[in-house]
Design a protein around this motif. Sequence first.
Motif, PDB file in Angstrom:
ATOM      1  N   ILE A 131       0.843  -1.207   0.000  1.00  0.00           N
ATOM      2  CA  ILE A 131       0.000   0.000   0.000  1.00  0.00           C
ATOM      3  C   ILE A 131       0.873   1.249   0.000  1.00  0.00           C
ATOM      4  O   ILE A 131       1.830   1.357   0.764  1.00  0.00           O
ATOM      5  CB  ILE A 131      -0.972  -0.054   1.206  1.00  0.00           C
ATOM      6  N   ASP A 132       0.553   2.174  -0.900  1.00  0.00           N
ATOM      7  CA  ASP A 132       1.356   3.404  -1.002  1.00  0.00           C
ATOM      8  C   ASP A 132       1.017   4.369   0.127  1.00  0.00           C
ATOM      9  O   ASP A 132       1.910   4.964   0.715  1.00  0.00           O
ATOM     10  CB  ASP A 132       1.099   4.073  -2.362  1.00  0.00           C
ATOM     11  N   LEU A 133      -0.270   4.511   0.379  1.00  0.00           N
ATOM     12  CA  LEU A 133      -0.685   5.452   1.421  1.00  0.00           C
ATOM     13  C   LEU A 133      -1.879   4.868   2.168  1.00  0.00           C
ATOM     14  O   LEU A 133      -2.923   4.609   1.563  1.00  0.00           O
ATOM     15  CB  LEU A 133      -1.075   6.793   0.773  1.00  0.00           C
ATOM     16  N   PHE A 134      -1.694   4.632   3.447  1.00  0.00           N
ATOM     17  CA  PHE A 134      -2.789   4.093   4.262  1.00  0.00           C
ATOM     18  C   PHE A 134      -3.386   5.242   5.051  1.00  0.00           C
ATOM     19  O   PHE A 134      -2.702   5.882   5.845  1.00  0.00           O
ATOM     20  CB  PHE A 134      -2.282   3.010   5.229  1.00  0.00           C
ATOM     21  N   MET A 135      -4.649   5.552   4.786  1.00  0.00           N
ATOM     22  CA  MET A 135      -5.331   6.589   5.562  1.00  0.00           C
ATOM     23  C   MET A 135      -6.020   5.889   6.726  1.00  0.00           C
ATOM     24  O   MET A 135      -6.375   4.722   6.645  1.00  0.00           O
ATOM     25  CB  MET A 135      -6.386   7.282   4.703  1.00  0.00           C
ATOM     26  N   GLY A 136      -6.233   6.609   7.816  1.00  0.00           N
ATOM     27  CA  GLY A 136      -6.898   5.979   8.956  1.00  0.00           C
ATOM     28  C   GLY A 136      -7.451   6.983   9.939  1.00  0.00           C
ATOM     29  O   GLY A 136      -7.186   8.189   9.836  1.00  0.00           O
ATOM     30  N   GLY A 137      -8.233   6.471  10.867  1.00  0.00           N
ATOM     31  CA  GLY A 137      -8.724   7.296  11.970  1.00  0.00           C
ATOM     32  C   GLY A 137      -8.159   6.724  13.260  1.00  0.00           C
ATOM     33  O   GLY A 137      -7.366   5.774  13.244  1.00  0.00           O
ATOM     34  N   ILE A 138      -8.548   7.306  14.379  1.00  0.00           N
ATOM     35  CA  ILE A 138      -8.108   6.794  15.688  1.00  0.00           C
ATOM     36  C   ILE A 138      -9.353   6.640  16.548  1.00  0.00           C
ATOM     37  O   ILE A 138     -10.171   7.568  16.630  1.00  0.00           O
ATOM     38  CB  ILE A 138      -7.124   7.770  16.375  1.00  0.00           C
ATOM     39  N   GLY A 139      -9.524   5.500  17.159  1.00  0.00           N
ATOM     40  CA  GLY A 139     -10.656   5.320  18.072  1.00  0.00           C
ATOM     41  C   GLY A 139     -10.397   6.076  19.371  1.00  0.00           C
ATOM     42  O   GLY A 139      -9.248   6.390  19.693  1.00  0.00           O
ATOM     43  N   PRO A 140     -11.448   6.366  20.139  1.00  0.00           N
ATOM     44  CA  PRO A 140     -11.248   7.089  21.411  1.00  0.00           C
ATOM     45  C   PRO A 140     -10.320   6.336  22.374  1.00  0.00           C
ATOM     46  O   PRO A 140      -9.709   6.942  23.255  1.00  0.00           O
ATOM     47  CB  PRO A 140     -12.660   7.186  22.009  1.00  0.00           C
ATOM     48  N   ASP A 141     -10.193   5.009  22.185  1.00  0.00           N
ATOM     49  CA  ASP A 141      -9.272   4.245  23.039  1.00  0.00           C
ATOM     50  C   ASP A 141      -7.929   4.025  22.337  1.00  0.00           C
ATOM     51  O   ASP A 141      -7.160   3.143  22.710  1.00  0.00           O
ATOM     52  CB  ASP A 141      -9.897   2.904  23.440  1.00  0.00           C
ATOM     53  N   GLY A 142      -7.672   4.829  21.313  1.00  0.00           N
ATOM     54  CA  GLY A 142      -6.377   4.772  20.628  1.00  0.00           C
ATOM     55  C   GLY A 142      -6.262   3.656  19.608  1.00  0.00           C
ATOM     56  O   GLY A 142      -5.174   3.393  19.103  1.00  0.00           O
ATOM     57  N   HIS A 143      -7.376   3.002  19.279  1.00  0.00           N
ATOM     58  CA  HIS A 143      -7.247   1.904  18.312  1.00  0.00           C
ATOM     59  C   HIS A 143      -7.124   2.406  16.880  1.00  0.00           C
ATOM     60  O   HIS A 143      -7.586   3.492  16.543  1.00  0.00           O
ATOM     61  CB  HIS A 143      -8.362   0.854  18.467  1.00  0.00           C
ATOM     62  N   LEU A 144      -6.493   1.583  16.085  1.00  0.00           N
ATOM     63  CA  LEU A 144      -6.291   1.873  14.673  1.00  0.00           C
ATOM     64  C   LEU A 144      -6.922   0.711  13.918  1.00  0.00           C
ATOM     65  O   LEU A 144      -6.622  -0.443  14.218  1.00  0.00           O
ATOM     66  CB  LEU A 144      -4.773   1.951  14.420  1.00  0.00           C
ATOM     67  N   ALA A 145      -7.786   1.012  12.942  1.00  0.00           N
ATOM     68  CA  ALA A 145      -8.656   0.006  12.315  1.00  0.00           C
ATOM     69  C   ALA A 145      -9.437  -0.641  13.459  1.00  0.00           C
ATOM     70  O   ALA A 145     -10.010   0.066  14.267  1.00  0.00           O
ATOM     71  CB  ALA A 145      -7.869  -0.976  11.478  1.00  0.00           C
TER      72      ALA A 145
END
Length: 263
Positions: A131-145
């Motif tokens: 993957i060239d660029l992985f976009m993401g968010g952050i959960g309120p407990d710091g989780h990713l995906a």
Amino acid sequence: MRVIIEPDYDRMSKWAADYVAEKIKEANPTAEKPFKLGCPTGSSPLGLYKQLIKKYEAGEISFKNVVTFNMDEYVNIPEDHPESYHSFMWNNFFSHIDIRPENVHILNGNATDLIKECEDYERAIEEAGGIDLFMGGIGPDGHLAFNEPGSSLSSKTRIKTLTTDTIIANSRFFDGDMNLVPKQALTVGIGTVMAAREVLLLCSGHHKARALQHVIDGNVSHKWTASMLQMHPKAIVVCDEPACDELTVATFKYYLDKERGNL
Ligand code: GLP
């Protein structure tokens, strides 16, 4: 790690969209050498997707030669359920751009063999050349995906059980009823995200301030899985000011000064 601090959600989304569009254009993708983009769901990326759609409509960017891999999907809800991540992606992004349906990859949470589904997904990413660029968010407990606290920081795509925190947070999409939120999900691992050439995380709102503090100011820890991004050679966190409420003044000023070129 680069940290971009924007005043509000809209400007955070615009910064991220400009960055993503620039990266795709710069790569000059072709059918033979497509740009591989990792995509998240949730409220964090909605503004970014809206801005990318605008750019597409204005003829500034095309997604014809973009291949996408989504981060995660709930287990055991129908693909056409309004809250499935399949529905989310088509409703909020893919249906509005010129992406080829065969270039879209989303985990199948209804596969008969979920372990094989995850292994195949990981292989598909590899075969696509990463993957060239992985976009993401952050959960309120710091989780990713859906890499919940305690997840292995070198994990690959697999089945995860959601924490009560996440079930409560996501119940807002299920009429506020925790019982309607799926209890498991398929998700790329922290190791999968770390293998991407670049990672761009979005973090907005005061309710994310504690997570952001751990991700930026804290130690690398499996309790705040997005903190692993500190080890990535090319990671950017784009946030708005309310998300910075728990950062130290020194950290806040450091990143502002750095981006203004004062350092
Ligand atoms: C979900 C998703 C994550 C997302 C997070 C935050 O649990 N699996 O990928 O980043 O929640 O969601 P939101 O952006 O809606 O706050």
